[in-house]
Scaffold this active site. Structure first.
Site, PDB file in Angstrom:
ATOM      1  N   GLN A   1       0.836  -1.214   0.000  1.00  0.00           N
ATOM      2  CA  GLN A   1       0.000   0.000   0.000  1.00  0.00           C
ATOM      3  C   GLN A   1       0.866   1.258   0.000  1.00  0.00           C
ATOM      4  O   GLN A   1       0.452   2.299   0.509  1.00  0.00           O
ATOM      5  CB  GLN A   1      -0.925   0.001   1.220  1.00  0.00           C
ATOM      6  CG  GLN A   1      -2.129  -0.895   1.093  1.00  0.00           C
ATOM      7  CD  GLN A   1      -3.080  -0.425  -0.016  1.00  0.00           C
ATOM      8  OE1 GLN A   1      -3.177   0.752  -0.336  1.00  0.00           O
ATOM      9  NE2 GLN A   1      -3.783  -1.372  -0.624  1.00  0.00           N
ATOM     10  N   SER A   2       2.051   1.174  -0.583  1.00  0.00           N
ATOM     11  CA  SER A   2       2.995   2.292  -0.501  1.00  0.00           C
ATOM     12  C   SER A   2       2.508   3.544  -1.238  1.00  0.00           C
ATOM     13  O   SER A   2       2.190   3.510  -2.432  1.00  0.00           O
ATOM     14  CB  SER A   2       4.334   1.845  -1.088  1.00  0.00           C
ATOM     15  OG  SER A   2       5.166   2.957  -1.316  1.00  0.00           O
ATOM     16  N   ASN A   3       2.521   4.654  -0.503  1.00  0.00           N
ATOM     17  CA  ASN A   3       2.218   5.952  -1.114  1.00  0.00           C
ATOM     18  C   ASN A   3       3.368   6.386  -2.011  1.00  0.00           C
ATOM     19  O   ASN A   3       3.156   6.989  -3.059  1.00  0.00           O
ATOM     20  CB  ASN A   3       2.017   7.003  -0.015  1.00  0.00           C
ATOM     21  CG  ASN A   3       0.829   6.673   0.858  1.00  0.00           C
ATOM     22  OD1 ASN A   3      -0.279   6.528   0.366  1.00  0.00           O
ATOM     23  ND2 ASN A   3       1.067   6.512   2.158  1.00  0.00           N
TER      24      ASN A   3
END
Ligand SMILES: Cc1ncc(COP(=O)(O)O)c(C=O)c1O
Length: 330
Positions: A82-84
């Site tokens: 879920q890396s921004n």
């Protein structure tokens, strides 16, 4: 003391233009009255204006400066599923017409949601590795493979937390100080609270404040995962790297930086009762959407601090909203 030469070099540093700046500095009157009345502001870096915003936009403007992209065919980076940071890097690749490889830890999701959905929507190729410890090797392997087929990869370190990337937050410090000076709220001291994980955001703020000689702004980083001492050391080391790039030697020690790790709970990305409550408070009192992994824990740190230690008559609080809301919808 202000280092005018270094500030000038920073202002003219080559960068990619992505962000819509300055971001807003919002007053948070309802949150403030809920927490005892001292003035609270929210620096809305969730609204940096590219690919759903957040702090990575400012850092990538420097990491992806035009001269660094000469001959580059691929951007390669890594992060959690879920890396921004992966989201914004993939969007940059799309905008620049480059291919993008994202090395993410954990299994391929059956039905990607939130940032995982956006990674794919921006056209990135996802390569999964077993765990966090394998991400660096995964990036290196991807870069080698790209080179062996005639391409050239620019590997963006995790979180774009490098001396160069943190220049994005040195410019943010300058932007914020200009906004603070225009407030006219009778407060002369600022406590700036935000999330910290790979350290680049706090590093850049520290550097910018030191270049300006503004020790009236104190930094409080709330860890999303790593131990506090480790993160403080990382931020100070990155700030020193950034200063070296600018040919500057500001007194980094003159800026107060405290890191706390008492909001991590059971671990990275796992909400706590306090972070859930903080996420609800910001939404219900101010209409501001936080994310569960970073900003809700930072907000829990802010709430806890103000419940246990009231602001003095000369202090105000600024909460750095560093983005991440797509993660809430995962
Ligand atoms: C939304 C958000 N806030 C805060 C952080 C922490 O910033 P940094 O990695 O620069 O410490 C990150 C990234 O890790 C993030 O994605």
């Amino acid at each position: 003391m202000t280092d005018a030469g270094a500030l000038d070099r920073l202002a003219n540093w080559p960068r990619l233009t992505l962000a819509q700046l300055p971001t807003r500095l919002l007053q948070a009157p309802r949150l403030s009255s809920d927490l005892g009345g001292g003035p609270i502001y929210i620096k809305m870096d969730a609204e940096t204006g590219f690919a759903l915003g957040g702090n990575k936009v400012r850092k990538l403007e420097f990491e992806l400066a035009p001269a660094r992209l000469e001959g580059v065919t691929h951007l390669v980076t890594a992060g959690g599923p879920q890396s921004n940071h992966c989201r914004v890097t993939a969007a940059c690749a799309a905008r620049l017409g480059l291919a993008c490889v994202l090395v993410t830890n954990g299994p391929e999701p059956d039905r990607p949601t939130g940032n995982a959905l956006l990674h794919r929507l921006f056209g990135a190729t996802i390569e999964t590795v077993e765990d966090r410890a394998h991400r660096a090797a995964g990036m290196e392997a991807a870069a080698k493979r790209i080179a062996s087929s005639g391409g050239r990869a620019l590997v963006v370190p995790i979180g774009a937390s490098t001396g160069l990337g943190c220049l994005g937050y040195a410019t943010a410090a300058i932007e914020l100080v200009t906004q603070l000076d225009a407030l006219g709220d009778g407060r002369s001291q600022t406590v700036l609270i935000g999330s910290t994980s790979s350290g680049g955001t706090m590093a850049g703020l520290l550097l910018g404040l030191a270049l300006l000689g503004r020790d009236d702004v104190r930094l409080l980083g709330v860890s999303a995962d790593a131990p506090a001492d480790e993160l403080t050391d990382t931020a100070r080391a990155l700030a020193a790297e950034g200063a070296e790039l600018l040919g500057a030697a500001p007194d980094l020690g003159s800026i107060h930086l405290e890191t706390i790790d008492d909001q991590v709970g059971a671990g990275y990305g796992i909400p706590t009762p306090d972070s859930d409550a903080a996420l609800r408070d910001f939404a219900r009192l101010e209409g501001v959407v936080l994310d569960p992994t970073y900003t809700a824990k930072a907000a829990a740190g802010l709430i806890n601090r103000l419940r246990t230690e009231a602001l003095t008559a000369s202090e105000r609080v600024v909460f750095l909203h560093s983005g991440g809301a797509p993660g809430l919808l995962s």
